[in-house]
Motif scaffolding. Structure first.
Motif, PDB file in Angstrom:
ATOM      1  N   CYS A   1       0.732  -1.135  -0.173  1.00  0.00           N
ATOM      2  CA  CYS A   1      -0.268  -0.206  -0.147  1.00  0.00           C
ATOM      3  C   CYS A   1       1.076   1.327   0.308  1.00  0.00           C
ATOM      4  CB  CYS A   1      -1.064   0.380   1.031  1.00  0.00           C
ATOM      5  SG  CYS A   1      -2.046  -1.433   1.583  1.00  0.00           S
ATOM      6  N   SER A   2       0.623   2.432  -0.586  1.00  0.00           N
ATOM      7  CA  SER A   2       0.901   3.448   0.290  1.00  0.00           C
ATOM      8  C   SER A   2       0.217   4.746  -0.528  1.00  0.00           C
ATOM      9  CB  SER A   2       1.428   3.761  -1.885  1.00  0.00           C
ATOM     10  OG  SER A   2       0.805   4.142  -3.058  1.00  0.00           O
ATOM     11  N   THR A   3      -1.245   4.108   0.671  1.00  0.00           N
ATOM     12  CA  THR A   3      -1.936   5.780   0.403  1.00  0.00           C
ATOM     13  C   THR A   3      -2.786   4.733   1.723  1.00  0.00           C
ATOM     14  OG1 THR A   3      -4.180   4.811  -0.830  1.00  0.00           O
ATOM     15  CG2 THR A   3      -2.195   6.295  -1.535  1.00  0.00           C
ATOM     16  N   PRO A   4      -3.081   6.032   3.322  1.00  0.00           N
ATOM     17  CA  PRO A   4      -4.250   5.490   3.712  1.00  0.00           C
ATOM     18  C   PRO A   4      -5.235   4.903   3.403  1.00  0.00           C
ATOM     19  CG  PRO A   4      -2.966   7.569   4.029  1.00  0.00           C
ATOM     20  CD  PRO A   4      -2.979   7.633   2.849  1.00  0.00           C
ATOM     21  N   GLY A   5      -5.696   5.286   2.246  1.00  0.00           N
ATOM     22  CA  GLY A   5      -6.404   4.734   1.617  1.00  0.00           C
ATOM     23  C   GLY A   5      -6.880   3.175   1.475  1.00  0.00           C
ATOM     24  N   GLU A   6      -5.300   2.809   0.596  1.00  0.00           N
ATOM     25  CA  GLU A   6      -5.096   1.233   0.513  1.00  0.00           C
ATOM     26  C   GLU A   6      -5.177   0.849   1.451  1.00  0.00           C
ATOM     27  OE1 GLU A   6      -2.303   1.832  -2.090  1.00  0.00           O
ATOM     28  OE2 GLU A   6      -3.142   2.411  -3.770  1.00  0.00           O
ATOM     29  N   VAL A   7      -4.779   1.427   3.076  1.00  0.00           N
ATOM     30  CA  VAL A   7      -4.251   0.765   3.952  1.00  0.00           C
ATOM     31  C   VAL A   7      -5.967   0.490   4.448  1.00  0.00           C
ATOM     32  CG1 VAL A   7      -3.566   0.636   6.449  1.00  0.00           C
ATOM     33  CG2 VAL A   7      -2.082   1.500   4.669  1.00  0.00           C
ATOM     34  N   PHE A   8      -6.462   0.772   4.499  1.00  0.00           N
ATOM     35  CA  PHE A   8      -8.383   0.896   5.167  1.00  0.00           C
ATOM     36  C   PHE A   8      -9.009  -0.460   4.005  1.00  0.00           C
ATOM     37  CE2 PHE A   8      -8.228   5.489   6.783  1.00  0.00           C
ATOM     38  CZ  PHE A   8      -7.615   4.995   7.498  1.00  0.00           C
ATOM     39  N   ARG A   9      -8.882  -0.311   2.337  1.00  0.00           N
ATOM     40  CA  ARG A   9      -9.629  -1.436   2.361  1.00  0.00           C
ATOM     41  C   ARG A   9      -8.650  -2.704   2.291  1.00  0.00           C
ATOM     42  NH1 ARG A   9      -9.628   3.140  -1.558  1.00  0.00           N
ATOM     43  NH2 ARG A   9      -7.380   3.303  -2.292  1.00  0.00           N
TER      44      ARG A   9
ATOM     45  N   HIS B   1      -4.217   3.623  16.421  1.00  0.00           N
ATOM     46  CA  HIS B   1      -2.707   2.219  17.057  1.00  0.00           C
ATOM     47  C   HIS B   1      -1.710   3.209  17.471  1.00  0.00           C
ATOM     48  CE1 HIS B   1      -1.121   2.375  12.994  1.00  0.00           C
ATOM     49  NE2 HIS B   1      -1.038   1.160  13.841  1.00  0.00           N
ATOM     50  N   ALA B   2      -1.332   3.764  16.931  1.00  0.00           N
ATOM     51  CA  ALA B   2       0.019   4.421  16.791  1.00  0.00           C
ATOM     52  C   ALA B   2       0.170   5.706  16.247  1.00  0.00           C
ATOM     53  CB  ALA B   2       0.698   3.469  16.813  1.00  0.00           C
TER      54      ALA B   2
ATOM     55  N   ASN C   1      -7.592  -3.562  14.498  1.00  0.00           N
ATOM     56  CA  ASN C   1      -8.750  -3.552  15.214  1.00  0.00           C
ATOM     57  C   ASN C   1      -9.103  -1.712  15.670  1.00  0.00           C
ATOM     58  OD1 ASN C   1      -9.507  -5.948  15.796  1.00  0.00           O
ATOM     59  ND2 ASN C   1      -8.365  -6.222  17.495  1.00  0.00           N
ATOM     60  N   PHE C   2      -7.516  -1.791  16.212  1.00  0.00           N
ATOM     61  CA  PHE C   2      -7.797  -0.175  16.737  1.00  0.00           C
ATOM     62  C   PHE C   2      -7.230   0.650  14.978  1.00  0.00           C
ATOM     63  CE2 PHE C   2      -7.987  -1.497  20.610  1.00  0.00           C
ATOM     64  CZ  PHE C   2      -8.693  -0.590  21.691  1.00  0.00           C
ATOM     65  N   ILE C   3      -6.740   1.007  13.880  1.00  0.00           N
ATOM     66  CA  ILE C   3      -6.838   1.221  12.930  1.00  0.00           C
ATOM     67  C   ILE C   3      -8.077   1.815  12.266  1.00  0.00           C
ATOM     68  CG2 ILE C   3      -6.369   1.560  10.270  1.00  0.00           C
ATOM     69  CD1 ILE C   3      -3.450  -0.488  11.434  1.00  0.00           C
ATOM     70  N   LEU C   4      -9.057   0.503  12.037  1.00  0.00           N
ATOM     71  CA  LEU C   4     -10.131   0.586  12.148  1.00  0.00           C
ATOM     72  C   LEU C   4     -11.567   1.914  12.728  1.00  0.00           C
ATOM     73  CD1 LEU C   4     -11.016  -2.976  11.664  1.00  0.00           C
ATOM     74  CD2 LEU C   4     -10.599  -1.630   9.266  1.00  0.00           C
ATOM     75  N   LEU C   5     -10.438   1.551  14.407  1.00  0.00           N
ATOM     76  CA  LEU C   5     -11.709   2.358  15.467  1.00  0.00           C
ATOM     77  C   LEU C   5     -10.617   3.550  15.128  1.00  0.00           C
ATOM     78  CD1 LEU C   5     -11.849   0.541  18.414  1.00  0.00           C
ATOM     79  CD2 LEU C   5     -12.984   1.216  17.230  1.00  0.00           C
ATOM     80  N   GLY C   6      -9.691   4.133  14.903  1.00  0.00           N
ATOM     81  CA  GLY C   6      -8.919   5.497  14.608  1.00  0.00           C
ATOM     82  C   GLY C   6      -9.713   6.033  13.272  1.00  0.00           C
TER      83      GLY C   6
ATOM     84  N   LEU D   1       0.284   5.929   7.776  1.00  0.00           N
ATOM     85  CA  LEU D   1      -1.216   6.655   7.566  1.00  0.00           C
ATOM     86  C   LEU D   1      -1.251   8.175   7.917  1.00  0.00           C
ATOM     87  CD1 LEU D   1      -2.937   3.850  10.080  1.00  0.00           C
ATOM     88  CD2 LEU D   1      -3.746   4.914   7.112  1.00  0.00           C
ATOM     89  N   GLY D   2      -0.008   8.501   7.692  1.00  0.00           N
ATOM     90  CA  GLY D   2      -0.125  10.105   8.294  1.00  0.00           C
ATOM     91  C   GLY D   2       0.400  10.559   9.448  1.00  0.00           C
TER      92      GLY D   2
END
Length: 394
Positions: free
Chosen positions: A166-174, A272-273, A195-200, A266-267
Motif C-alpha cells: 500500500c502507498s496511501t491511507p485509503g489503500e491501507v483501510f481497503r 493504534h499509534a 482493530n484500532f486502525i479501524l476504530l481511528g 497513515l500520516g
C-alpha cells in the motif's frame, strides 16, 4: 490595703496570661513538629526505586526513561534517568522529555474518544463495524462489533506490513476491510493493531475531524496536556527521545517521525499509534480516569462510562485497556486483578490499581538504536513490584 490587693491580683493575671500564651505556643510547636514527622514518616523511601531505574539504564534496558507514580490523588514520584541515546554526549532525559507513546495511543487517545462518543450516543459498541465502514462486511466479517474490536476478540490478524503493498491511507483501510478473519470472533483474545486502525477511521468518519484534532479538542487542551500531540513539529525535536531508524521506508514522500511504519503510512496519526507525550501530561490523563472522568472540577467523561469501559469481566481485556493477571503480566505480582493498563512497543506503559489507588507511568525509548532489545520484558514486573513495595508496603 485595697490598692495593694488589686495590684497583686492584676499582676497574677498577667503572669497567668503569659504562662498560658507560652503553653499554647509550645502546644502549637509540638503539633507542627508532630505533623511534620508524621508526613515524613508517610513519605515513601524511594532510594530502592531510584536504584532500580539507574540499574536499568546501566544494563541497557533503555538509554533513558521518565517515571511517574501517582498515589491517592497525588504524584509522589516523578523523575527521569539516563540520556536520550547511549552516546555520552547525548542530552540527559528529564521529566519533560517527549516520547513516542506507541500503542498507548490505543488506550489514551482512541479509547478515550470512544468513551465520549459512546456516552453521547454517537458510537454504539454493540453495532457491527460494517455499519460505519460498509466495505468491512465482506469475507465473513459482517457481524464483528465495535466492542469486539476494542476487546481484541474480533478475529482479525495482529499485524501486517502494509507498506509492502500500500502507498496511501485509503489503500491501507481497503486492505483491512478486504481481509479475512484468522479465528472465529470471540473464540479467543488476540491483540491486533488492525482493530484500532479501524476504530481511528470510524472516529474520523463519525466526527468529520481528524483523530489528532479530536484528541486535542476533547482531552489535550482541556486537561492542559501541552506536550502531547501527533506529528510533533521540528522545533520540538530536541526534546524527543529517538526511536529505531527505519531503513525500509518505501515511499518517496517524507516519513513521519512515529516509530510505527503503518502509523507513518497513515500520516503519522492513527488509532493504534502515533501519539507523542510526556509523563507529566499523562499524569493528568490518568488521574482524570482514576477520578471517574473528572479532574480539577472539569468533567471529561461520565463516571458510569469510565466504570463500564474499565470493569473486569470474563474477558481478559477491558474495553480498550488491558487487565492485569497478577504474576503473569508486566504489572508484576502485587497489582490487583482489577488493575487496568496498557503497553507501548517503544518501551512505554501505564498501570493503574484502583484498589490501591496507585498508578505507574513509564516512558522510555527501549527501541533505540534497535528494536531487538527486549530487556524491558523482565524489567517491567520488577519496576511495578518495587513501586508497590515502596508506596503501599505490600
Amino acid at each position: 490595703m485595697f490598692k495593694v490587693f488589686v495590684r497583686h491580683y492584676a499582676g497574677y493575671g498577667w503572669l497567668a496570661m503569659k504562662a498560658l500564651r507560652s503553653l499554647l505556643s509550645l502546644l502549637v510547636s509540638v503539633a507542627v513538629m508532630t505533623a511534620a514527622l508524621t508526613a515524613e514518616a508517610r513519605t515513601p523511601d524511594f532510594a530502592k526505586l531510584d536504584a532500580v531505574m539507574k540499574r536499568a539504564v546501566a544494563d541497557s534496558v533503555f538509554p533513558g526513561a521518565s517515571l511517574a507514580v501517582i498515589y491517592r490523588g497525588k504524584t509522589l514520584y516523578h523523575k527521569a534517568f539516563g540520556r536520550l541515546t547511549y552516546d555520552a554526549a547525548s542530552a540527559p532525559a528529564d521529566t519533560t522529555t517527549i516520547y513516542d507513546a506507541a500503542s498507548l495511543t490505543k488506550a489514551v487517545v482512541t479509547t478515550s474518544i470512544a468513551m465520549q462518543l459512546a456516552e453521547r450516543d454517537s458510537l454504539d459498541l454493540q453495532t457491527p463495524v460494517a455499519r460505519y465502514l460498509p466495505g468491512f462486511a465482506c469475507n465473513g466479517k459482517g457481524r464483528v462489533t465495535i466492542e469486539q474490536l476494542m476487546r481484541h476478540t474480533s478475529g482479525l490478524r495482529a499485524h501486517s506490513f502494509y507498506a509492502k503493498t500500500c502507498s496511501t491511507p485509503g489503500e491501507v483501510f481497503r486492505a483491512i476491510e478486504q481481509d479475512s478473519l484468522i479465528y472465529t470472533t470471540e473464540s479467543k483474545t488476540k491483540y491486533s493493531d488492525l482493530n484500532f486502525i479501524l476504530l481511528g477511521r470510524i472516529i474520523e468518519k463519525l466526527t468529520a475531524e481528524s483523530l489528532a484534532a479530536n484528541f486535542h479538542a476533547r482531552f489535550a487542551a482541556p486537561l492542559g496536556m501541552s506536550s502531547t500531540l501527533f506529528n510533533p513539529p521540528p522545533p520540538l525535536l530536541f526534546r524527543i527521545a529517538p526511536t529505531a531508524p527505519d531503513a525500509a521506508w518505501p515511499l518517496a514522500t517524507p516519513r513521519p517521525l512515529v516509530n510505527d511504519q503503518n502509523a507513518a503510512l497513515l500520516g503519522g496519526a492513527a488509532g493504534h499509534a502515533g501519539l507523542f507525550t510526556t509523563t507529566g501530561d499523562l499524569t493528568k490523563m490518568v488521574q482524570m480516569l482514576m477520578n471517574g472522568g473528572e479532574l480539577d472540577g472539569k468533567r471529561s467523561i461520565a463516571a458510569s462510562t469510565v466504570r463500564m469501559f474499565l470493569r473486569k469481566t470474563e474477558w481478559p481485556r477491558a474495553i480498550g485497556w488491558d487487565m492485569a493477571t497478577p504474576g503473569k503480566s508486566s504489572a508484576g505480582t502485587r497489582f490487583s486483578a482489577n488493575s487496568w493498563g496498557h503497553l507501548g512497543y517503544t518501551g512505554t506503559s501505564i498501570w493503574v490499581d484502583p484498589e490501591k489507588d496507585l498508578a505507574v507511568i513509564l516512558l522510555s525509548n527501549r527501541v533505540w538504536p534497535t528494536e531487538a532489545n527486549i530487556k524491558i520484558r523482565k524489567f517491567r514486573p520488577v519496576l511495578h513490584d518495587t513501586v508497590v513495595e515502596r508506596v503501599v508496603g505490600k
